[in-house]
Motif scaffolding. Structure first.
Motif, PDB file in Angstrom:
ATOM      1  N   THR A 101      44.958  62.088  76.467  1.00 15.28           N
ATOM      2  CA  THR A 101      44.776  60.792  75.156  1.00 15.28           C
ATOM      3  C   THR A 101      44.971  59.729  75.734  1.00 15.28           C
ATOM      4  OG1 THR A 101      45.571  62.761  73.666  1.00 15.28           O
ATOM      5  CG2 THR A 101      45.655  60.260  72.875  1.00 15.28           C
ATOM      6  N   PHE A 102      45.897  59.532  76.607  1.00 13.49           N
ATOM      7  CA  PHE A 102      46.323  58.206  77.208  1.00 13.49           C
ATOM      8  C   PHE A 102      44.883  57.802  78.147  1.00 13.49           C
ATOM      9  CE2 PHE A 102      48.312  55.443  80.374  1.00 13.49           C
ATOM     10  CZ  PHE A 102      48.793  54.161  79.591  1.00 13.49           C
ATOM     11  N   THR A 106      42.698  54.297  77.585  1.00 14.22           N
ATOM     12  CA  THR A 106      42.576  53.343  78.149  1.00 14.22           C
ATOM     13  C   THR A 106      41.590  53.231  79.170  1.00 14.22           C
ATOM     14  OG1 THR A 106      44.083  54.687  79.901  1.00 14.22           O
ATOM     15  CG2 THR A 106      45.276  53.072  78.472  1.00 14.22           C
ATOM     16  N   LEU A 135      52.372  54.762  79.211  1.00 15.03           N
ATOM     17  CA  LEU A 135      53.297  55.662  78.491  1.00 15.03           C
ATOM     18  C   LEU A 135      54.439  56.169  78.979  1.00 15.03           C
ATOM     19  CD1 LEU A 135      51.221  58.333  76.305  1.00 15.03           C
ATOM     20  CD2 LEU A 135      53.083  59.020  77.767  1.00 15.03           C
ATOM     21  N   VAL A 167      54.068  54.008  73.918  1.00 18.12           N
ATOM     22  CA  VAL A 167      52.889  53.156  74.610  1.00 18.12           C
ATOM     23  C   VAL A 167      53.334  51.803  74.455  1.00 18.12           C
ATOM     24  CG1 VAL A 167      50.365  52.792  74.952  1.00 18.12           C
ATOM     25  CG2 VAL A 167      51.276  55.060  74.438  1.00 18.12           C
TER      26      VAL A 167
END
Length: 210
Positions: A101-102, A106, A135, A167
């Motif tokens: 997800t991160f 990004t 994160l 985050v």
């Protein structure tokens, strides 16, 4: 995406609460310095982590592609002799899911993974990181602390719940307007507490990293 400013609950300005990791993209909104994902991991998994001796907790510091995080954390667990169990699989799956997800959020082709076992006052000064975004998620022990201050330590300090991803924007991607959001690791030296903390940073060029 449901956004909840958590100022009424005592959180600092510029911090939003979201319902799930998929909503952490709210970090892109104007004036937002941090986003906390309000969620609850299975209590039996957290209890399992609390019972492990410090030397059995997985630790890693590597730069890998987001899709390789699962293998990296699995290797870290294997290296401590941590036996396969449902709780271990939940931990690995959760870290891999947050990384995916991160990484997407990004647009990072590479991620710096830090899985740290902390028993001292690491990064005890309030600061903002020299990254685009970071994160962090504490799986065992006291979560990351944060607050709002223009010069020094915040007058009011808030603590991210254990198991909740947080985050934060860094100096390379400043929030406008600047909410002056700072953070630190909680001071635990001398308390006997052991923390297991995940940190993920986007990396543009792994060859340029020291």
């Amino acid at each position: 995406m449901t956004l909840h400013p958590i100022v009424p609950k005592g959180a600092g300005s510029g911090v939003l609460s979201v319902n799930g990791p998929e909503d952490m993209g709210a970090i892109r909104l104007p004036g937002v310095g941090g986003v906390i994902c309000q969620r609850r991991l299975p209590e039996y998994m957290l209890d399992w982590l609390e019972t492990l001796p410090a030397e059995m907790l997985p630790a890693a510091r590597v730069i890998v592609r987001p899709g390789e995080i699962y293998s990296a954390v699995t290797l870290a667990c294997d290296e401590t002799g941590l036996s396969d169990a449902p709780e271990r699989r939940i931990l690995i799956d959760d870290i891999a899911g947050l990384a995916a997800t991160f990484g997407e959020m990004t647009r990072a082709k590479w991620l710096r993974l830090r899985l740290d076992v902390v028993m001292t006052n690491a990064c005890r000064r309030f600061h903002i990181d020299r990254v685009t975004a970071r994160l962090v998620c504490t799986y065992r022990g006291t979560g990351t602390q944060y607050g709002v201050a223009r010069d020094d330590a915040p007058d009011t300090v808030h603590t991210v719940p254990t198991g909740s991803p947080f985050v934060m924007r860094g100096t390379l991607w400043p929030a406008q307007p600047d909410p002056h959001l700072l953070h630190r690791s909680p001071p635990i030296e001398g308390t006997g507490e052991t923390r297991l903390m995940l940190a993920l940073d986007p990396v543009t060029d792994p060859d340029a990293e020291s």
